[in-house]
Scaffold this active site. Structure first.
Site, mmCIF file in Angstrom:
data_model
loop_
_atom_site.group_PDB
_atom_site.id
_atom_site.type_symbol
_atom_site.label_atom_id
_atom_site.label_comp_id
_atom_site.label_asym_id
_atom_site.label_seq_id
_atom_site.Cartn_x
_atom_site.Cartn_y
_atom_site.Cartn_z
ATOM 1 N N GLN A 1 47.686 50.347 49.117
ATOM 2 C CA GLN A 1 48.213 48.723 49.233
ATOM 3 C C GLN A 1 49.397 48.613 48.256
ATOM 4 O O GLN A 1 49.893 47.522 47.937
ATOM 5 C CB GLN A 1 47.094 48.132 48.393
ATOM 6 C CG GLN A 1 46.826 48.501 46.951
ATOM 7 C CD GLN A 1 45.521 47.786 46.389
ATOM 8 O OE1 GLN A 1 44.408 48.063 46.898
ATOM 9 N NE2 GLN A 1 45.715 46.658 45.602
ATOM 10 N N GLY B 1 41.254 49.753 37.835
ATOM 11 C CA GLY B 1 41.141 50.272 36.432
ATOM 12 C C GLY B 1 42.191 49.261 35.383
ATOM 13 O O GLY B 1 42.640 48.165 35.752
ATOM 14 N N HIS C 1 40.540 44.635 31.633
ATOM 15 C CA HIS C 1 40.658 43.846 30.722
ATOM 16 C C HIS C 1 39.446 42.768 30.668
ATOM 17 O O HIS C 1 38.695 42.890 31.653
ATOM 18 C CB HIS C 1 41.912 42.745 30.704
ATOM 19 C CG HIS C 1 42.266 42.433 31.920
ATOM 20 N ND1 HIS C 1 41.687 41.458 32.993
ATOM 21 C CD2 HIS C 1 43.236 43.026 33.033
ATOM 22 C CE1 HIS C 1 42.191 41.396 33.827
ATOM 23 N NE2 HIS C 1 43.054 42.177 34.274
ATOM 24 N N LYS D 1 44.914 36.850 32.698
ATOM 25 C CA LYS D 1 44.668 38.184 32.290
ATOM 26 C C LYS D 1 45.104 38.994 33.662
ATOM 27 O O LYS D 1 44.762 38.766 34.847
ATOM 28 C CB LYS D 1 43.422 38.496 32.208
ATOM 29 C CG LYS D 1 42.501 37.725 30.752
ATOM 30 C CD LYS D 1 42.904 38.697 29.637
ATOM 31 C CE LYS D 1 42.190 37.938 28.337
ATOM 32 N NZ LYS D 1 42.360 38.530 27.214
ATOM 33 N N SER D 2 46.111 40.072 33.246
ATOM 34 C CA SER D 2 46.389 40.948 34.282
ATOM 35 C C SER D 2 46.840 42.174 33.700
ATOM 36 O O SER D 2 47.286 42.135 32.600
ATOM 37 C CB SER D 2 47.569 40.451 35.031
ATOM 38 O OG SER D 2 48.212 41.285 35.941
ATOM 39 N N SER D 3 46.581 43.355 34.505
ATOM 40 C CA SER D 3 46.664 44.679 34.053
ATOM 41 C C SER D 3 48.352 44.686 33.951
ATOM 42 O O SER D 3 48.991 45.489 33.037
ATOM 43 C CB SER D 3 46.398 45.553 34.964
ATOM 44 O OG SER D 3 44.887 45.713 35.022
ATOM 45 N N HIS E 1 38.295 41.607 34.241
ATOM 46 C CA HIS E 1 37.115 42.732 34.918
ATOM 47 C C HIS E 1 36.069 42.319 34.075
ATOM 48 O O HIS E 1 34.583 42.708 34.771
ATOM 49 C CB HIS E 1 37.658 43.999 34.780
ATOM 50 C CG HIS E 1 39.217 44.230 35.228
ATOM 51 N ND1 HIS E 1 40.288 44.320 34.648
ATOM 52 C CD2 HIS E 1 39.427 44.186 36.941
ATOM 53 C CE1 HIS E 1 41.347 44.465 35.484
ATOM 54 N NE2 HIS E 1 40.966 44.712 36.802
#
Length: 282
Positions: free
Chosen positions: A61, A31, A34, A185-187, A37
């Protein structure tokens, strides 16, 4: 787009698609989606008749000291992005839907592979990843599954799990998607304050440095990794977890830079841990 919250719903819909002779792709996510994904969904839509995305922050995890509770979530935004990019169904289960209270069955690769790179400081992480991905594979039974190359160790581990457990699913690795200034890009980028966000550019700068050295013919892993480490180390807000060169398939450390070698890093900015990597081209 169908929003499914139970395993039964997903299986029933996939069975209906199968009766029509349609192929199914799976995009597993945690979820807070961005453009990275979105690129996975785009690739899945281009290769499969129907696409299922999972939207599930997987507790197994995360270690007890990690950011499970604070991990960013925005399901309405996720649904809008998925629908815009042509996803046909999102699987949004509660934790209790995937894990029984007395759950005691896990999937784990018993080799040094998950102990390298991120596994050195996150020793239970990949057991959780393999377990939840196995569950999703069993629930959706896709023809193809799509994962980002930014999580290169995860991708390699899943490829091995699929091969050794005879899943018969084609695993598609997709390129890293970056911000205009190069940051992957990363949450977790949302955790960064403005100063940390600027400092985090040392990751993509180190990637570019490593790629340039490899292209210029540097064959010493120690020299290449050392140069990247020195560059990151000059940023006061950066705290290195690791910078390593490993075999791109086995994740074992290497001494020589050659095509197929993965050069990967993890760096902390305060409590925010970011990763980046590149694979040496032939």
């Amino acid at each position: 787009m169908i929003i499914a919250t139970t395993i039964q719903e997903v299986r029933a819909q996939v069975a209906a698609w199968r009766k029509e002779g349609l192929t199914v792709g799976l995009v597993p996510t945690m979820g807070y989606l961005h453009e990275g994904h979105a690129s996975l969904v785009d690739r899945a839509v281009s290769m499969c008749d129907r696409v299922v995305a999972s939207d599930f922050v997987n507790p197994t995890q995360f270690a007890p000291n990690e950011d499970l509770d604070s991990y960013p979530r925005d399901f309405d935004h996720d649904c809008a992005l998925l629908e815009e990019h042509g996803c046909h169904m999102v699987f949004y289960p509660a934790v209790s839907e995937l894990y029984a209270p007395d759950a005691a069955t896990y999937v784990e690769i018993q080799s040094d592979m998950p102990k390298q790179l991120c596994g050195k400081t996150r020793p239970t992480h990949f057991k959780g990843v393999c377990t939840v991905v196995s569950k999703l594979f069993n629930i959706v039974q896709p023809d193809k599954a799509f994962f980002g190359q930014k999580d290169a160790q995860q991708l390699a581990i899943i490829r091995r799990m699929v091969r050794e457990l005879s899943y018969g699913i084609e695993i598609i690795g997709c390129p890293i998607v970056r911000e205009a200034d190069g940051l992957a890009k990363s949450s977790r980028n949302t955790y960064l304050n403005p100063d940390q966000r600027k400092a985090a550019l040392v990751l993509s700068q180190a990637v570019a440095l490593g790629q340039r050295l490899a292209a210029e013919g540097e064959t010493s892993a120690a020299k290449l990794v050392g140069a990247m480490t020195d560059h990151i180390g000059r940023e006061p807000l950066a705290r290195i977890d690791y910078v390593s060169a490993v075999d791109g398939v086995t994740m074992e450390p290497v001494d020589t830079i050659k095509p197929g070698v993965l050069v990967a890093m993890a760096v902390y900015f305060d409590k925010t841990r970011l990763i980046d990597n590149f694979t040496v081209e032939g």
